[in-house]
Structures are given as C-alpha cells and as structure tokens.
Design a protein around this motif. Structure first.
Motif, PDB file in Angstrom:
ATOM      1  N   LEU A   4     -11.130 -43.697   1.269  1.00 55.42           N
ATOM      2  CA  LEU A   4     -11.024 -44.959   1.999  1.00 55.42           C
ATOM      3  C   LEU A   4     -12.395 -45.520   2.379  1.00 55.42           C
ATOM      4  O   LEU A   4     -12.483 -46.572   3.015  1.00 55.42           O
ATOM      5  N   GLY A   5     -13.442 -44.813   2.006  1.00 47.33           N
ATOM      6  CA  GLY A   5     -14.788 -45.278   2.339  1.00 47.33           C
ATOM      7  C   GLY A   5     -15.117 -45.171   3.812  1.00 47.33           C
ATOM      8  O   GLY A   5     -15.942 -45.944   4.328  1.00 47.33           O
ATOM      9  N   MET A   6     -14.511 -44.227   4.501  1.00 41.52           N
ATOM     10  CA  MET A   6     -14.785 -44.055   5.927  1.00 41.52           C
ATOM     11  C   MET A   6     -16.067 -43.245   6.120  1.00 41.52           C
ATOM     12  O   MET A   6     -16.409 -42.385   5.310  1.00 41.52           O
ATOM     13  N   GLU A   7     -16.750 -43.538   7.200  1.00 38.97           N
ATOM     14  CA  GLU A   7     -18.003 -42.852   7.491  1.00 38.97           C
ATOM     15  C   GLU A   7     -17.740 -41.620   8.352  1.00 38.97           C
ATOM     16  O   GLU A   7     -16.863 -41.625   9.217  1.00 38.97           O
ATOM     17  N   TYR A   8     -18.514 -40.567   8.116  1.00 38.00           N
ATOM     18  CA  TYR A   8     -18.387 -39.363   8.934  1.00 38.00           C
ATOM     19  C   TYR A   8     -19.663 -38.548   8.812  1.00 38.00           C
ATOM     20  O   TYR A   8     -20.487 -38.764   7.914  1.00 38.00           O
ATOM     21  N   ASN A   9     -19.808 -37.606   9.731  1.00 42.73           N
ATOM     22  CA  ASN A   9     -20.961 -36.720   9.706  1.00 42.73           C
ATOM     23  C   ASN A   9     -20.511 -35.329  10.122  1.00 42.73           C
ATOM     24  O   ASN A   9     -19.779 -35.167  11.108  1.00 42.73           O
ATOM     25  N   LEU A  10     -20.924 -34.333   9.366  1.00 41.44           N
ATOM     26  CA  LEU A  10     -20.584 -32.957   9.694  1.00 41.44           C
ATOM     27  C   LEU A  10     -21.853 -32.204  10.079  1.00 41.44           C
ATOM     28  O   LEU A  10     -22.811 -32.155   9.315  1.00 41.44           O
ATOM     29  N   GLY A  11     -21.842 -31.646  11.284  1.00 40.59           N
ATOM     30  CA  GLY A  11     -22.980 -30.866  11.749  1.00 40.59           C
ATOM     31  C   GLY A  11     -22.504 -29.550  12.325  1.00 40.59           C
ATOM     32  O   GLY A  11     -21.308 -29.357  12.599  1.00 40.59           O
ATOM     33  N   ALA A  12     -23.450 -28.646  12.528  1.00 38.56           N
ATOM     34  CA  ALA A  12     -23.098 -27.313  13.023  1.00 38.56           C
ATOM     35  C   ALA A  12     -22.380 -27.378  14.376  1.00 38.56           C
ATOM     36  O   ALA A  12     -21.518 -26.550  14.668  1.00 38.56           O
ATOM     37  N   HIS A  13     -22.735 -28.379  15.211  1.00 40.17           N
ATOM     38  CA  HIS A  13     -22.147 -28.472  16.545  1.00 40.17           C
ATOM     39  C   HIS A  13     -20.665 -28.830  16.518  1.00 40.17           C
ATOM     40  O   HIS A  13     -19.970 -28.690  17.525  1.00 40.17           O
ATOM     41  N   GLN A  14     -20.165 -29.299  15.377  1.00 38.95           N
ATOM     42  CA  GLN A  14     -18.767 -29.713  15.313  1.00 38.95           C
ATOM     43  C   GLN A  14     -17.810 -28.559  15.019  1.00 38.95           C
ATOM     44  O   GLN A  14     -16.600 -28.708  15.130  1.00 38.95           O
ATOM     45  N   PHE A  15     -18.354 -27.413  14.655  1.00 36.19           N
ATOM     46  CA  PHE A  15     -17.521 -26.257  14.360  1.00 36.19           C
ATOM     47  C   PHE A  15     -17.583 -25.271  15.518  1.00 36.19           C
ATOM     48  O   PHE A  15     -18.654 -25.004  16.068  1.00 36.19           O
TER      49      PHE A  15
ATOM     50  N   TRP B 182      -5.379 -44.843   6.416  1.00 39.39           N
ATOM     51  CA  TRP B 182      -5.746 -43.488   6.837  1.00 39.39           C
ATOM     52  C   TRP B 182      -4.554 -42.767   7.453  1.00 39.39           C
ATOM     53  O   TRP B 182      -4.263 -41.612   7.120  1.00 39.39           O
ATOM     54  N   ASN B 183      -3.853 -43.442   8.366  1.00 35.15           N
ATOM     55  CA  ASN B 183      -2.694 -42.828   9.016  1.00 35.15           C
ATOM     56  C   ASN B 183      -1.617 -42.451   8.013  1.00 35.15           C
ATOM     57  O   ASN B 183      -0.954 -41.415   8.160  1.00 35.15           O
ATOM     58  N   GLU B 184      -1.457 -43.271   6.997  1.00 36.04           N
ATOM     59  CA  GLU B 184      -0.481 -42.947   5.959  1.00 36.04           C
ATOM     60  C   GLU B 184      -0.945 -41.751   5.124  1.00 36.04           C
ATOM     61  O   GLU B 184      -0.148 -40.870   4.781  1.00 36.04           O
ATOM     62  N   ALA B 185      -2.237 -41.716   4.814  1.00 35.50           N
ATOM     63  CA  ALA B 185      -2.769 -40.653   3.956  1.00 35.50           C
ATOM     64  C   ALA B 185      -2.717 -39.285   4.627  1.00 35.50           C
ATOM     65  O   ALA B 185      -2.579 -38.257   3.952  1.00 35.50           O
ATOM     66  N   VAL B 186      -2.835 -39.253   5.969  1.00 36.17           N
ATOM     67  CA  VAL B 186      -2.886 -37.961   6.667  1.00 36.17           C
ATOM     68  C   VAL B 186      -1.617 -37.693   7.475  1.00 36.17           C
ATOM     69  O   VAL B 186      -1.601 -36.791   8.317  1.00 36.17           O
ATOM     70  N   SER B 187      -0.565 -38.457   7.210  1.00 37.55           N
ATOM     71  CA  SER B 187       0.661 -38.319   8.005  1.00 37.55           C
ATOM     72  C   SER B 187       1.215 -36.894   7.991  1.00 37.55           C
ATOM     73  O   SER B 187       1.740 -36.418   9.002  1.00 37.55           O
ATOM     74  N   GLU B 188       1.091 -36.198   6.857  1.00 41.68           N
ATOM     75  CA  GLU B 188       1.637 -34.841   6.781  1.00 41.68           C
ATOM     76  C   GLU B 188       0.822 -33.842   7.603  1.00 41.68           C
ATOM     77  O   GLU B 188       1.292 -32.730   7.870  1.00 41.68           O
ATOM     78  N   TYR B 189      -0.408 -34.220   8.000  1.00 43.50           N
ATOM     79  CA  TYR B 189      -1.256 -33.315   8.772  1.00 43.50           C
ATOM     80  C   TYR B 189      -1.274 -33.656  10.257  1.00 43.50           C
ATOM     81  O   TYR B 189      -1.818 -32.887  11.069  1.00 43.50           O
ATOM     82  N   LYS B 190      -0.699 -34.786  10.631  1.00 43.50           N
ATOM     83  CA  LYS B 190      -0.813 -35.282  12.006  1.00 43.50           C
ATOM     84  C   LYS B 190      -0.335 -34.266  13.049  1.00 43.50           C
ATOM     85  O   LYS B 190      -0.928 -34.144  14.124  1.00 43.50           O
ATOM     86  N   ALA B 191       0.725 -33.558  12.747  1.00 42.04           N
ATOM     87  CA  ALA B 191       1.283 -32.617  13.719  1.00 42.04           C
ATOM     88  C   ALA B 191       0.310 -31.487  14.041  1.00 42.04           C
ATOM     89  O   ALA B 191       0.415 -30.847  15.091  1.00 42.04           O
TER      90      ALA B 191
ATOM     91  N   LEU C 242      -8.715 -33.633   4.654  1.00 41.08           N
ATOM     92  CA  LEU C 242      -9.027 -34.752   5.541  1.00 41.08           C
ATOM     93  C   LEU C 242     -10.321 -35.438   5.115  1.00 41.08           C
ATOM     94  O   LEU C 242     -10.424 -36.672   5.142  1.00 41.08           O
ATOM     95  N   ILE C 243     -11.304 -34.658   4.712  1.00 38.86           N
ATOM     96  CA  ILE C 243     -12.550 -35.240   4.213  1.00 38.86           C
ATOM     97  C   ILE C 243     -12.275 -36.057   2.953  1.00 38.86           C
ATOM     98  O   ILE C 243     -12.802 -37.165   2.783  1.00 38.86           O
ATOM     99  N   SER C 244     -11.445 -35.526   2.086  1.00 38.36           N
ATOM    100  CA  SER C 244     -11.113 -36.231   0.843  1.00 38.36           C
ATOM    101  C   SER C 244     -10.435 -37.561   1.130  1.00 38.36           C
ATOM    102  O   SER C 244     -10.752 -38.593   0.516  1.00 38.36           O
TER     103      SER C 244
END
Length: 230
Positions: free
Chosen positions: A136-147, A71-80, A129-131
């Motif tokens: 990687l098969g990571m779990e997540y949940n998107l709800g209205a409260h997160q925006f 995951w850290n490798e996949a999103v390294s360009e977005y970390k900043a 980031l969702i992609s």
C-alpha cells in the motif's frame, strides 16, 4: 631525644592495640554482584503511516482514507491478535513547493497523513504486516527499540536475583578465606542498568524488507552489598 621517640612509639603501639578489637568486631565486607539474562524479543510495537500530497486538501485526505481502508481490509484476519490498536493519529498541513525565481509565487500543496499503531505478541505476524504495508506504500521504520519481551519485568527480576546470588557467593568466598561465615546483608544497592542491550545484530532483512531475524538481547544488573561476617 631517644627517650622521647621511645615514648611516642609505645603510644602508637598502644593506639593500634586498642583499635584492633574494634576492627575485628566490625566484621563486615562490602562487595558487588552481577547478574544477567539473555533472551530473544517476542513482541513488537509497530506503526505504519499512510500519506498523500495534493493541491486539494480534500483529495489528499481522501487518498489517505482509501489507504487506511485498504489496510484494514488487508490485515482483517490479524486484527484480533493486535493489541492497543489505534488509528487516531491524523494530520493535515500545507507546504510550499520550492520556486525557481525569486519573485515567483510558491505553489501550495496539502499534505495528509494517518498512522496506525499497535502491539503484536506473536512474531509470526511481523512479516505479513510489513508486506501489507509495503503493497500500500505505507511508511514505517523498524528499530531495535521497537522489539521487546512480553515479560520483561520477570526477566529483570531474574537478572536481579542472579546479581544478589553472585554477591552472596563472593561473600561466602571472602568469609571462607578469613575463616568466617557470611552473615546477613546489612545494606544493598541496585546500581542502575537493567536496560535491555542488543547483542550483535538486532535484526537482518532480506532485499524485500522482510525481517529474517531479531537478534538476542541481554539484561545486565549489578548490586553493591555489605554483609556481616560471623
């Protein structure tokens, strides 16, 4: 008897006459005002979790570590552009698998999981980031409260300002109808509310799980105010 009634009526008229100056001198009006601000969230609080289950606790933990590294490798360009980044949420526990027979000894499995959480204030990062998490098969949940909006305090102040202005406008109308002018505010109370309310659809997704739209929100605030009438 008629004289007695006449006397009571005269007394009542006198009492009303004495009260009228006090009513007029009070010169106050109490009313409410409402204000709202519509906006679209420009930020999100996200959390993705890597989980693995195995007979061996070491192997379960190792699989999770591999996912987090990937995951850290996949999103390294977005970390900043990720704020408040944390990957310290690590858990490990053992669970028993269901048994077929009453006297059968349950098989134990080690379950390991580790979550990464962060805030983004650039919504163009959301789908990449969702992609990455999905691959990687990571779990997540998107709800209205997160925006949310990065300047929600400012939006609350705007809504409150509009509510106060609305109350002043109503006071001016009432005063005009009474051939008076609206004076200073004697008391004012903010009536709760102020929490962002999703309007229509909070978000829509395509079949691939990407967010295509984050719906608008509205902050609504009301005030109760008492004004002097001059």
């Amino acid at each position: 008897m008629p004289c007695n009634l006449t006397g009571r009526f005269a007394a009542l008229i006198g009492a009303v006459a004495l009260a009228l100056p006090a009513i007029l001198l009070a010169g106050e009006v109490s009313l409410t005002g409402e204000g709202s601000v519509k906006y679209t969230p420009d930020s999100a609080r996200l959390q993705f979790t890597a989980a693995s289950e195995h007979k061996s606790a070491d192997k379960a933990t190792g699989a999770v570590n591999e996912k987090i590294t990937a995951w850290n490798e996949a999103v390294s360009e977005y970390k900043a552009r990720m704020e408040d980044y944390s990957d310290a949420s690590l858990t490990l526990y053992t669970r028993n698998l269901p048994v077929g027979e009453r006297n059968e000894k349950p098989e134990q499995r080690a379950v390991a999981s580790q979550s990464v959480s962060f805030v983004i204030k650039d919504m163009t990062l959301l789908n990449p980031l969702i992609s990455a998490a999905q691959k990687l098969g990571m779990e997540y949940n998107l709800g209205a409260h997160q925006f949310f909006h990065s300047d929600e305090n400012g939006l609350h102040q705007q809504a409150l300002g509009r509510a106060i202005a609305d109350a002043r406008g109503r006071c001016a109308f009432v005063a005009g109808e009474l051939e008076k002018t609206c004076g200073e505010i004697k008391t004012i109370n903010v009536n709760g509310g102020g929490r962002p309310v999703p309007m229509m659809m909070a978000e829509t997704r395509s079949d691939k799980g990407a967010v295509s739209e984050v719906g608008p929100r509205e902050i609504q605030i009301s005030v109760s105010a008492t004004f002097e009438l001059d």
